[in-house]
Design a protein around this motif. Structure first.
Motif, mmCIF file in Angstrom:
data_model
loop_
_atom_site.group_PDB
_atom_site.id
_atom_site.type_symbol
_atom_site.label_atom_id
_atom_site.label_comp_id
_atom_site.label_asym_id
_atom_site.label_seq_id
_atom_site.Cartn_x
_atom_site.Cartn_y
_atom_site.Cartn_z
ATOM 1 N N PHE A 41 0.770 -1.401 0.271
ATOM 2 C CA PHE A 41 0.174 0.456 -0.648
ATOM 3 C C PHE A 41 1.472 1.427 -0.542
ATOM 4 C CE2 PHE A 41 1.287 -0.797 4.394
ATOM 5 C CZ PHE A 41 1.397 0.301 5.098
ATOM 6 N N ALA A 42 0.462 2.412 -0.638
ATOM 7 C CA ALA A 42 0.873 3.960 -0.590
ATOM 8 C C ALA A 42 0.661 4.453 1.035
ATOM 9 C CB ALA A 42 0.564 4.478 -1.538
ATOM 10 N N LEU A 43 1.523 4.866 1.514
ATOM 11 C CA LEU A 43 1.434 6.181 3.013
ATOM 12 C C LEU A 43 1.840 7.162 2.295
ATOM 13 C CD1 LEU A 43 0.299 5.693 5.811
ATOM 14 C CD2 LEU A 43 3.034 5.350 6.389
ATOM 15 N N CYS A 44 0.816 7.951 3.415
ATOM 16 C CA CYS A 44 0.727 9.861 2.933
ATOM 17 C C CYS A 44 0.973 9.851 3.935
ATOM 18 C CB CYS A 44 0.129 10.283 2.169
ATOM 19 S SG CYS A 44 0.138 9.674 0.643
ATOM 20 N N LEU A 45 1.925 11.026 4.553
ATOM 21 C CA LEU A 45 1.485 11.771 5.816
ATOM 22 C C LEU A 45 1.228 13.292 5.011
ATOM 23 C CD1 LEU A 45 4.975 11.990 7.130
ATOM 24 C CD2 LEU A 45 3.063 10.467 7.506
ATOM 25 N N ASP A 64 0.915 16.504 5.713
ATOM 26 C CA ASP A 64 1.058 17.653 6.424
ATOM 27 C C ASP A 64 2.565 18.078 5.418
ATOM 28 O OD1 ASP A 64 3.350 16.128 7.492
ATOM 29 O OD2 ASP A 64 3.684 17.152 8.966
ATOM 30 N N GLU A 65 2.297 17.325 4.042
ATOM 31 C CA GLU A 65 3.403 17.599 3.329
ATOM 32 C C GLU A 65 2.578 17.169 1.856
ATOM 33 O OE1 GLU A 65 7.510 15.938 5.002
ATOM 34 O OE2 GLU A 65 6.493 14.897 3.888
ATOM 35 N N ILE A 66 2.542 18.103 0.569
ATOM 36 C CA ILE A 66 2.320 18.640 -0.577
ATOM 37 C C ILE A 66 3.976 18.053 -1.906
ATOM 38 C CG2 ILE A 66 1.344 19.174 -2.123
ATOM 39 C CD1 ILE A 66 -0.697 21.605 -0.155
ATOM 40 N N VAL A 67 3.341 16.975 -2.264
ATOM 41 C CA VAL A 67 4.151 17.146 -4.079
ATOM 42 C C VAL A 67 3.783 17.466 -5.107
ATOM 43 C CG1 VAL A 67 5.853 15.473 -4.579
ATOM 44 C CG2 VAL A 67 5.523 15.530 -2.272
ATOM 45 N N GLU A 68 5.140 18.565 -5.384
ATOM 46 C CA GLU A 68 4.395 19.183 -7.156
ATOM 47 C C GLU A 68 5.219 18.388 -7.527
ATOM 48 O OE1 GLU A 68 3.836 24.033 -8.562
ATOM 49 O OE2 GLU A 68 5.340 23.251 -7.375
ATOM 50 N N SER A 69 4.215 17.508 -8.605
ATOM 51 C CA SER A 69 4.789 17.619 -9.835
ATOM 52 C C SER A 69 4.565 16.634 -11.280
ATOM 53 C CB SER A 69 6.542 15.827 -9.460
ATOM 54 O OG SER A 69 4.753 14.734 -8.643
ATOM 55 N N ILE A 70 5.011 16.233 -12.503
ATOM 56 C CA ILE A 70 4.471 16.334 -13.009
ATOM 57 C C ILE A 70 4.578 14.385 -13.405
ATOM 58 C CG2 ILE A 70 4.942 16.193 -16.092
ATOM 59 C CD1 ILE A 70 7.673 18.034 -15.804
ATOM 60 N N VAL A 71 4.951 14.053 -12.685
ATOM 61 C CA VAL A 71 4.480 12.531 -12.115
ATOM 62 C C VAL A 71 4.404 12.561 -10.844
ATOM 63 C CG1 VAL A 71 5.267 10.297 -12.693
ATOM 64 C CG2 VAL A 71 5.911 11.552 -14.446
ATOM 65 N N PHE A 117 20.306 13.505 3.726
ATOM 66 C CA PHE A 117 18.884 13.257 3.553
ATOM 67 C C PHE A 117 18.205 12.545 4.391
ATOM 68 C CE2 PHE A 117 22.920 12.378 0.863
ATOM 69 C CZ PHE A 117 22.332 13.193 -0.572
ATOM 70 N N THR A 118 16.838 13.198 3.935
ATOM 71 C CA THR A 118 15.445 12.976 4.749
ATOM 72 C C THR A 118 14.215 12.199 3.313
ATOM 73 O OG1 THR A 118 14.001 13.821 6.275
ATOM 74 C CG2 THR A 118 14.449 14.875 4.893
ATOM 75 N N SER A 119 14.027 11.116 4.849
ATOM 76 C CA SER A 119 12.408 10.276 3.536
ATOM 77 C C SER A 119 11.566 11.437 4.530
ATOM 78 C CB SER A 119 12.521 8.895 4.641
ATOM 79 O OG SER A 119 10.879 8.755 4.558
ATOM 80 N N ILE A 120 10.775 12.014 3.088
ATOM 81 C CA ILE A 120 9.300 12.624 3.392
ATOM 82 C C ILE A 120 8.170 11.543 3.633
ATOM 83 C CG2 ILE A 120 10.435 14.315 1.789
ATOM 84 C CD1 ILE A 120 8.298 13.751 -0.213
ATOM 85 N N GLY A 121 7.048 12.836 3.528
ATOM 86 C CA GLY A 121 6.198 11.554 4.358
ATOM 87 C C GLY A 121 5.202 11.003 2.880
ATOM 88 N N ARG A 122 6.721 10.090 2.189
ATOM 89 C CA ARG A 122 5.393 9.356 0.746
ATOM 90 C C ARG A 122 6.048 8.082 0.929
ATOM 91 N NH1 ARG A 122 2.691 13.291 1.074
ATOM 92 N NH2 ARG A 122 2.532 14.682 -0.923
ATOM 93 N N GLY A 129 10.409 16.363 -8.583
ATOM 94 C CA GLY A 129 9.233 17.496 -8.169
ATOM 95 C C GLY A 129 10.022 18.403 -6.853
ATOM 96 N N LYS A 130 8.712 18.796 -6.189
ATOM 97 C CA LYS A 130 9.867 19.834 -5.257
ATOM 98 C C LYS A 130 8.080 19.304 -3.700
ATOM 99 C CE LYS A 130 9.777 23.711 -3.160
ATOM 100 N NZ LYS A 130 11.282 23.783 -2.089
ATOM 101 N N ARG A 131 8.557 18.547 -2.611
ATOM 102 C CA ARG A 131 7.934 18.723 -1.406
ATOM 103 C C ARG A 131 7.737 19.994 -1.348
ATOM 104 N NH1 ARG A 131 8.783 16.722 3.886
ATOM 105 N NH2 ARG A 131 11.308 17.780 3.833
ATOM 106 N N TRP A 132 6.263 20.268 -0.235
ATOM 107 C CA TRP A 132 6.482 21.675 0.007
ATOM 108 C C TRP A 132 5.691 20.954 2.059
ATOM 109 C CZ3 TRP A 132 6.476 26.225 -1.871
ATOM 110 C CH2 TRP A 132 7.421 26.649 -3.313
ATOM 111 N N ASP A 133 6.637 21.465 2.268
ATOM 112 C CA ASP A 133 6.188 21.006 4.187
ATOM 113 C C ASP A 133 5.512 21.978 5.038
ATOM 114 O OD1 ASP A 133 5.915 20.179 6.739
ATOM 115 O OD2 ASP A 133 8.309 20.806 6.943
ATOM 116 N N ILE A 134 3.831 21.924 4.956
ATOM 117 C CA ILE A 134 2.683 22.606 5.454
ATOM 118 C C ILE A 134 3.176 22.140 6.851
ATOM 119 C CG2 ILE A 134 2.031 23.011 3.145
ATOM 120 C CD1 ILE A 134 0.252 21.224 3.999
#
Length: 245
Positions: free
Chosen positions: A99-103, A105-112, A174-179, A223-228
């Protein structure tokens, strides 16, 4: 094919108080849309068909907003004791599938879509876990996690450990983002940990046990990760994404 996703959205949002006393942090607006809308769109665009949102604080607002979305279900995390117990609540929903898991408080802006990028790596490499990683600063790494990598080929690295909010020196910047894409074996590992109501149990503790006998990879995603998760990050995200329809 990975068709299920879990979103962790139960937190109190203490850094955003007093507004989060009445509005759950995942529903804070980016422009005229709640944060969760951006994450759900990423998942749907990645091919996800079923989504479970782990809710808690002010859950009724999230449930009401998405009540007509037949692909979305909810489960309540009554005791906010960490990300590992939150993920464990999704065991029945996942039903033995990756399964996929998302946190939330983060948005990822990307083409794919970022989740789709992770799915492709998971499938190609017969992995047990794949996460999106990026480089951060020496100051910020202590608020995130630090990924220890052993091999890197192109934009994919093999992960040997993840240190949550490292104090002092860290294995890397290097950090693992919420994806994430995660194998269902994670549930038995979480259940093997000592769950305590008084201690916050991070998912990284379960990941490090998973990594001992299984392959895990970090993807330097496009892509670009936005930390909210902070007020400053939320304002910056609004400036960049708030005017995008």
């Amino acid at each position: 094919m990975i068709k299920k996703a879990v979103i962790l959205a139960a937190g109190m949002g203490k850094r955003f108080q007093p507004i989060t006393r009445v509005i759950p942090k995942p529903m804070l607006p980016i422009g005229n849309k709640p944060t969760l809308d951006f994450i759900i769109k990423e998942l749907i665009d990645s091919g996800i068909e079923q989504i479970l949102i782990v809710v808690g604080h002010r859950k009724e607002m999230i449930e009401e907003y998405y009540r007509d979305r037949v692909e979305i279900e909810f489960v309540i995390q009554n005791n906010l004791n960490g990300t590992a117990p939150a993920v464990l609540l999704a065991e029945d929903f996942v039903n033995g599938e990756a399964f996929a898991l998302c946190l939330s408080d983060e948005i990822v802006e990307s083409i794919v879509p970022c989740t789709k990028q992770l799915m492709d790596v998971y499938t190609r490499n017969n992995a047990s876990m794949v996460t999106a990683i990026e480089e951060t600063t020496a100051v910020k790494i202590h608020s995130y996690n630090s990924v220890n990598m052993t091999e890197k080929q192109g934009n994919i690295a093999k992960i040997s450990s993840i240190i949550e909010k490292p104090q002092g020196s860290s294995p890397s910047l290097f950090t693992s983002i919420g994806r994430y894409i995660i194998a269902p074996e994670i549930f038995n590992i979480i259940k093997s940990l000592k769950l305590e109501e008084t201690r916050e149990l991070y998912l990284t503790e379960a990941f490090n046990l998973l990594l001992k006998d299984n392959a895990a990879y970090g993807l330097f995603f496009e892509g670009k990760r936005w930390d909210i998760g902070t007020k400053e990050g939320w304002i910056e995200t609004n400036v960049r994404l708030g005017l995008i329809d």
